[in-house]
Design a protein around this motif. Structure first.
Motif, mmCIF file in Angstrom:
data_model
loop_
_atom_site.group_PDB
_atom_site.id
_atom_site.type_symbol
_atom_site.label_atom_id
_atom_site.label_comp_id
_atom_site.label_asym_id
_atom_site.label_seq_id
_atom_site.Cartn_x
_atom_site.Cartn_y
_atom_site.Cartn_z
ATOM 1 N N LEU A 98 0.852 -1.125 -0.193
ATOM 2 C CA LEU A 98 -0.083 0.068 -0.073
ATOM 3 C C LEU A 98 0.768 1.171 0.002
ATOM 4 C CD1 LEU A 98 -2.553 1.508 0.340
ATOM 5 C CD2 LEU A 98 -2.500 1.215 2.793
ATOM 6 N N SER A 118 1.038 3.865 -2.813
ATOM 7 C CA SER A 118 0.482 5.408 -2.588
ATOM 8 C C SER A 118 1.646 6.309 -3.180
ATOM 9 C CB SER A 118 0.395 5.583 -1.216
ATOM 10 O OG SER A 118 -0.747 4.515 -0.813
ATOM 11 N N PRO A 178 -4.893 4.395 -4.250
ATOM 12 C CA PRO A 178 -5.059 4.307 -3.205
ATOM 13 C C PRO A 178 -5.954 5.596 -2.456
ATOM 14 C CG PRO A 178 -3.117 3.427 -3.414
ATOM 15 C CD PRO A 178 -3.346 4.066 -4.410
ATOM 16 N N TRP A 212 -9.765 6.075 -1.884
ATOM 17 C CA TRP A 212 -10.557 5.199 -0.693
ATOM 18 C C TRP A 212 -10.066 6.060 0.528
ATOM 19 C CZ3 TRP A 212 -13.617 1.638 -2.434
ATOM 20 C CH2 TRP A 212 -13.710 1.145 -3.884
ATOM 21 N N PRO A 214 -3.249 7.371 2.576
ATOM 22 C CA PRO A 214 -2.953 6.020 2.555
ATOM 23 C C PRO A 214 -1.592 5.937 3.013
ATOM 24 C CG PRO A 214 -3.151 6.800 0.286
ATOM 25 C CD PRO A 214 -3.522 7.873 1.223
#
Length: 309
Positions: free
Chosen positions: A203, A207, A233, A236, A240
């Motif tokens: 992640l 990002s 990302p 969402w 992130p």
């Protein structure tokens, strides 16, 4: 009338309440020290409690009590003494392997006393000091291309991951062992931590690449993106990379079997959320205006919505 006066007065009140609680807790602790050998050993080791009390009761207990009355000089004295004792006790515990729990208590008291002192003196914590100098928010140079931004971002990741996920947790783990504070972890903690570390690192990389390739900048405050990033990302959650970094810290703690490293990740999340994020988002709102306001309204900071707007 100053519109900030009520909030300042309220913060000063909270600071005084903290010093009152600290005075009562300190008095209760000293009663426990003299009545319970277990408390005395866990928090003072082999130190002479009478000699320590001769200084600590007037400067810590009484000083905190006077600070609760709103006396700023007493608040400064109590805070300074608490910080000094925390440092001295940490040094003592590291050398002797004694009084580890006392170190944790005094470190927590020192941190809270500094915050309470800021409330009493200034009516707030001057978090803006964190984002000054080399950490002040500045947009990246528009002359630097995407490849250069991605390369710089990867270099930043390696540096920060090496320090915050390897060097600092290793030091905390060593102190935890040295201070005899280690607690047992279940057997599943290490593999769970490894899986979490892999997912959080993926992640973080996704990002970072998204920010540097579409935003025209890097995650560093001194070279921030020139465009608002709402791709990858960032569709969402708004931050992130912070979610990834905090998860990575907790994962390392699980892998090491260190509750202090897990606590370090939690404290880092609180520091970032309450001290850094407000300034970062204020800067984004200044630079991107209504576009960022719509983004902030649609996308949460930490927990993604099941249905995106």
């Amino acid at each position: 009338m100053n519109p900030q006066a009520p909030s300042t007065s309220r913060a000063q009140g909270w600071g005084r309440i903290y010093f009152a609680v600290q005075a009562m807790a300190g008095l209760a602790w000293w009663v426990g020290v003299f009545l319970s050998p277990a408390i005395r050993t866990a928090t003072l080791g082999s130190l002479d409690p009478v000699a320590v009390a001769a200084f600590d009761i007037p400067l810590f207990v009484i000083g905190s009590g006077v600070a609760a009355l709103g006396v700023r000089a007493a608040a400064a004295v109590a805070t300074g003494w608490t910080v000094l004792v925390a440092i001295a006790l940490a040094t003592y515990a590291t050398i002797t392997t004694e009084a580890g729990w006392g170190v944790l208590i005094m470190l927590a008291a020192a941190a809270c006393s500094v915050i309470a002192l800021s409330f009493v003196v200034r009516g707030r914590v001057p978090t803006e000091l964190i984002v000054q100098g080399p950490f002040a928010f500045r947009p990246a140079s528009t002359r630097r291309g995407t490849a250069a931004n991605v390369t710089a971002t990867m270099g930043q990741l390696l540096f920060f991951w090496g320090f915050f996920l390897l060097i600092l947790p290793s030091a905390i783990w060593w102190l935890e062992q040295r201070w005899l504070l280690a607690l047992p972890f279940p057997a599943a903690a290490a593999p769970t931590g490894l899986m979490l570390l892999v997912l959080a690192s993926a992640l973080g990389i996704a990002s970072a690449v998204t920010m540097s390739s579409t935003g025209g900048g890097t995650p560093l405050p001194s070279a921030m993106p020139n465009r608002l990033v709402i791709a990858g990302p960032y569709k969402w959650v708004r931050n992130p990379m912070a979610v990834a970094g905090i998860s990575q810290g907790a994962a390392v703690g699980l892998m090491l079997g260190s509750w202090l490293v897990v606590a370090y990740a939690v404290v880092g999340s609180l520091l970032w959320n309450y001290a850094v994020r407000p300034h970062e988002e204020a800067d984004l709102e200044r630079r991107f205006g209504a576009e960022f306001q719509r983004y902030r309204h649609s996308v949460r900071c930490w927990i993604p919505r099941l249905r995106r707007n």
